[in-house]
Design an enzyme around this catalytic site. Sequence first.
Site, PDB file in Angstrom:
ATOM      1  N   LYS A 267      41.798  32.768  39.461  1.00 26.54           N
ATOM      2  CA  LYS A 267      42.072  34.210  39.313  1.00 26.54           C
ATOM      3  C   LYS A 267      41.380  34.953  40.436  1.00 26.54           C
ATOM      4  O   LYS A 267      40.159  34.910  40.558  1.00 26.54           O
ATOM      5  CB  LYS A 267      41.561  34.699  37.954  1.00 26.54           C
ATOM      6  CG  LYS A 267      41.515  36.231  37.802  1.00 26.54           C
ATOM      7  CD  LYS A 267      40.986  36.675  36.436  1.00 26.54           C
ATOM      8  CE  LYS A 267      40.798  38.190  36.363  1.00 26.54           C
ATOM      9  NZ  LYS A 267      40.256  38.646  35.059  1.00 26.54           N
ATOM     10  N   ASP A 272      39.061  44.908  39.451  1.00 30.22           N
ATOM     11  CA  ASP A 272      39.727  45.111  38.166  1.00 30.22           C
ATOM     12  C   ASP A 272      39.276  46.431  37.563  1.00 30.22           C
ATOM     13  O   ASP A 272      38.238  46.504  36.907  1.00 30.22           O
ATOM     14  CB  ASP A 272      39.397  43.940  37.226  1.00 30.22           C
ATOM     15  CG  ASP A 272      40.067  44.091  35.858  1.00 30.22           C
ATOM     16  OD1 ASP A 272      40.963  44.965  35.726  1.00 30.22           O
ATOM     17  OD2 ASP A 272      39.699  43.333  34.936  1.00 30.22           O
ATOM     18  N   LYS A 279      38.982  50.775  32.381  1.00 31.90           N
ATOM     19  CA  LYS A 279      37.666  50.380  31.880  1.00 31.90           C
ATOM     20  C   LYS A 279      36.727  51.583  31.858  1.00 31.90           C
ATOM     21  O   LYS A 279      36.912  52.524  32.622  1.00 31.90           O
ATOM     22  CB  LYS A 279      37.062  49.323  32.819  1.00 31.90           C
ATOM     23  CG  LYS A 279      37.703  47.962  32.732  1.00 31.90           C
ATOM     24  CD  LYS A 279      36.997  46.972  33.633  1.00 31.90           C
ATOM     25  CE  LYS A 279      37.618  45.590  33.515  1.00 31.90           C
ATOM     26  NZ  LYS A 279      37.408  44.964  32.197  1.00 31.90           N
ATOM     27  N   ASP A 290      35.695  40.021  40.120  1.00 35.86           N
ATOM     28  CA  ASP A 290      36.733  39.464  39.258  1.00 35.86           C
ATOM     29  C   ASP A 290      37.637  38.470  40.004  1.00 35.86           C
ATOM     30  O   ASP A 290      38.646  38.024  39.483  1.00 35.86           O
ATOM     31  CB  ASP A 290      37.560  40.617  38.649  1.00 35.86           C
ATOM     32  CG  ASP A 290      38.131  40.266  37.292  1.00 35.86           C
ATOM     33  OD1 ASP A 290      37.604  39.341  36.646  1.00 35.86           O
ATOM     34  OD2 ASP A 290      39.120  40.906  36.890  1.00 35.86           O
ATOM     35  N   ASP A 349      44.493  45.753  31.087  1.00 32.28           N
ATOM     36  CA  ASP A 349      43.208  45.170  31.462  1.00 32.28           C
ATOM     37  C   ASP A 349      43.163  43.662  31.174  1.00 32.28           C
ATOM     38  O   ASP A 349      42.253  42.972  31.628  1.00 32.28           O
ATOM     39  CB  ASP A 349      42.088  45.899  30.706  1.00 32.28           C
ATOM     40  CG  ASP A 349      40.715  45.647  31.301  1.00 32.28           C
ATOM     41  OD1 ASP A 349      40.640  45.108  32.426  1.00 32.28           O
ATOM     42  OD2 ASP A 349      39.714  45.996  30.645  1.00 32.28           O
ATOM     43  N   GLU A 351      44.705  41.375  32.585  1.00 33.41           N
ATOM     44  CA  GLU A 351      45.570  41.119  33.744  1.00 33.41           C
ATOM     45  C   GLU A 351      45.381  39.712  34.309  1.00 33.41           C
ATOM     46  O   GLU A 351      46.312  39.161  34.898  1.00 33.41           O
ATOM     47  CB  GLU A 351      45.309  42.163  34.836  1.00 33.41           C
ATOM     48  CG  GLU A 351      44.130  41.883  35.786  1.00 33.41           C
ATOM     49  CD  GLU A 351      42.779  41.814  35.097  1.00 33.41           C
ATOM     50  OE1 GLU A 351      42.649  42.341  33.971  1.00 33.41           O
ATOM     51  OE2 GLU A 351      41.837  41.230  35.668  1.00 33.41           O
ATOM     52  N   ARG A 353      45.127  36.832  32.936  1.00 33.53           N
ATOM     53  CA  ARG A 353      46.025  35.842  32.328  1.00 33.53           C
ATOM     54  C   ARG A 353      47.453  35.996  32.856  1.00 33.53           C
ATOM     55  O   ARG A 353      48.203  35.031  32.913  1.00 33.53           O
ATOM     56  CB  ARG A 353      45.942  35.959  30.798  1.00 33.53           C
ATOM     57  CG  ARG A 353      46.440  37.255  30.249  1.00 33.53           C
ATOM     58  CD  ARG A 353      45.977  37.492  28.808  1.00 33.53           C
ATOM     59  NE  ARG A 353      44.565  37.854  28.730  1.00 33.53           N
ATOM     60  CZ  ARG A 353      43.914  38.087  27.597  1.00 33.53           C
ATOM     61  NH1 ARG A 353      44.535  38.002  26.436  1.00 33.53           N
ATOM     62  NH2 ARG A 353      42.640  38.407  27.603  1.00 33.53           N
TER      63      ARG A 353
HETATM   64  N1  BES Z   1      37.853  40.809  34.211  1.00 38.48           N
HETATM   65  C1  BES Z   1      37.819  41.085  32.822  1.00 38.48           C
HETATM   66  C2  BES Z   1      36.854  40.174  32.061  1.00 38.48           C
HETATM   67  C3  BES Z   1      35.395  40.321  32.368  1.00 38.48           C
HETATM   68  C4  BES Z   1      34.587  41.113  31.589  1.00 38.48           C
HETATM   69  C5  BES Z   1      34.795  39.594  33.386  1.00 38.48           C
HETATM   70  C6  BES Z   1      33.233  41.204  31.844  1.00 38.48           C
HETATM   71  C7  BES Z   1      33.445  39.687  33.649  1.00 38.48           C
HETATM   72  C8  BES Z   1      32.662  40.483  32.867  1.00 38.48           C
HETATM   73  C9  BES Z   1      39.206  40.895  32.201  1.00 38.48           C
HETATM   74  O1  BES Z   1      40.279  41.155  33.049  1.00 38.48           O
HETATM   75  C10 BES Z   1      39.290  41.826  31.041  1.00 38.48           C
HETATM   76  O2  BES Z   1      39.217  43.005  31.269  1.00 38.48           O
HETATM   77  N2  BES Z   1      39.433  41.278  29.842  1.00 38.48           N
HETATM   78  C11 BES Z   1      39.492  42.050  28.658  1.00 38.48           C
HETATM   79  C12 BES Z   1      40.592  41.496  27.802  1.00 38.48           C
HETATM   80  C13 BES Z   1      40.940  42.370  26.648  1.00 38.48           C
HETATM   81  C14 BES Z   1      41.669  43.629  27.135  1.00 38.48           C
HETATM   82  C15 BES Z   1      41.817  41.590  25.695  1.00 38.48           C
HETATM   83  C16 BES Z   1      38.155  41.919  27.950  1.00 38.48           C
HETATM   84  O3  BES Z   1      37.570  40.848  27.963  1.00 38.48           O
HETATM   85  O4  BES Z   1      37.694  42.921  27.396  1.00 38.48           O
HETATM   86 ZN    ZN Z   2      39.908  40.897  35.096  1.00 37.45          ZN
HETATM   87 ZN    ZN Z   3      40.823  43.224  33.067  1.00 39.15          ZN
END
Ligand code: BES
Ligand code: ZN
Ligand code: ZN
Length: 502
Positions: A267, A272, A279, A290, A349, A351, A353
């Site tokens: 990824k 992000d 966020k 990210d 968010d 994204e 996946r």
């Molecule tokens: N890049 C983030 C995950 C992340 C969070 C990485 C904290 C490093 C530190 C990912 O794209 C994300 O935002 N995931 C969300 C998914 C949710 C919307 C289902 C998350 O984990 O909150």
């Molecule tokens: Zn992300």
């Molecule tokens: Zn995200």
Amino acid sequence: MLQLSFDVFSPSDVNTPLSVALLCFGEDATKMAAFKRLDEITGGALLRAVTLRGFKGSYGQNLSVLAPVEQIAQVQLIGCKTTNEFNLSESYLMEEVGGAALRALEKSSLAGTQGVIVLPEGMAAHAADVALGARLTSYHFTKYLSEKQKPGVFDTLSIALSTEEEVETALSRWAELEAVGDGVLLTRDLVNEPSNVLYPESFKNRIEALRDLGLEIEVLDQTQMEALGFGALLGVAQGSEREPYTVIMRYQGAASAQEAPLAFVGKGVTFDSGGISIKPAAGMDEMKNDMGGAATVVGVMSTLARRKAEVNAVGVVGLVENMVSGKAQRPGDIVKSYSGQTIEVLNTDAEGRLVLADLLAYTRKTYAPSFMINLATLTGAIVVALGAEHAGLFSNHDRLAQALEDAGKEVGEKLWRMPMGSAYNRQLDSDIADVKNIGGRPGSAILAAEFLKRFVGDTPWAHLDIAGTAWLDKESALARRGATGFGVQLLDRFVQDHETQN
Ligand code: BES
Ligand code: ZN
Ligand code: ZN
């Protein structure tokens, strides 16, 4: 960057004052020939200090002796005595010893001295691991510090051994570990770089610069990805001014070019923001990292090429920026992925996946890999569950999962296998598309893995969620605050184990 050399220890030959770290092993450190020698040179200062302090040389215990004689500016005695013997297959212990030695030397930062880590006789098999640990620990991302702000550290470090034969032993292992160190530091450099400097195109350019190592590099630009039908990846990228890229690195090192490759998929979200599902402001700066999964894939591919590994491997990274704009993807949009499956994007968010869905399906179809391992800073939930001590491991293949877990233990990059199952998977069913990109909040690291699973078919696959381990807010055993390079050593060891089996 720290220049390392392996030499026979001869303190009397040098003009610059030495900063010496002596690694203390065994029941009684004062019995080591290397200790006796240094003690003699320093007129008995070491033995006096050890006696005064009651230094036993236990692991984690250090003793510092300043300016015992003119040509020796400091001696740091580094306790390495553990209850069980060091095991070469658990090489991270020796890396940590090297890191501790370097930190002890740098702490007293004696300008103009030459760093030396002295290994006692008989430890040559571990010298390269010590060197790697020292090198990783010495890394500091100083690119944006003005000259006068740069910390004074050693430019050169010598690993001192007892005989020429020991130097030979050390150098033969170093040939491989130097390549590992290069890979880890490349990954750290990429992850530490801010998003105004490292964006999809500049990231792609940096990967292209690795052609000289013997990597075959192919780039898919936006038009090509449109033609291929990468609807999931392109949906993430559409809100950004920066053009997305998929970059494929191929390394052919197996006896037969026909042998199915190992595939690593990363990824590479260079920033992000969350997109329209934006966020919160606090901590958003961290989302420059990210792209940690992609950086690890690049790091490990560079290592395999540098050490001329005897495998075929392919690394595939999706480079996109997840931004907010009038062109950005909306929650509720439905996209068609490369696999043909339609995806209801309920949260922009989630994204990573979406990017991986197209990469995994494409990699499987194009390269028919024997194993497919993806790395991603995928979920906040894995940080909550495992913290920084383990990365999450999800897999559809027990043998692959076990091999990864074992490799992780040996190099000190630990994985924790997480459960999967159809009850989770069903939570991703959508009534208007084939799948939706989020389920409920509970178990969301698992749901993310289940989402990916829908795109890997029957290929043996593992997903490493490195959201908690790729970046640390505090110092760790071998790294300062910032990027860790987590995963490069792990995957390199996994490949090594694979090489010896074939
Ligand atoms: N890049 C983030 C995950 C992340 C969070 C990485 C904290 C490093 C530190 C990912 O794209 C994300 O935002 N995931 C969300 C998914 C949710 C919307 C289902 C998350 O984990 O909150
Ligand atoms: Zn992300
Ligand atoms: Zn995200």
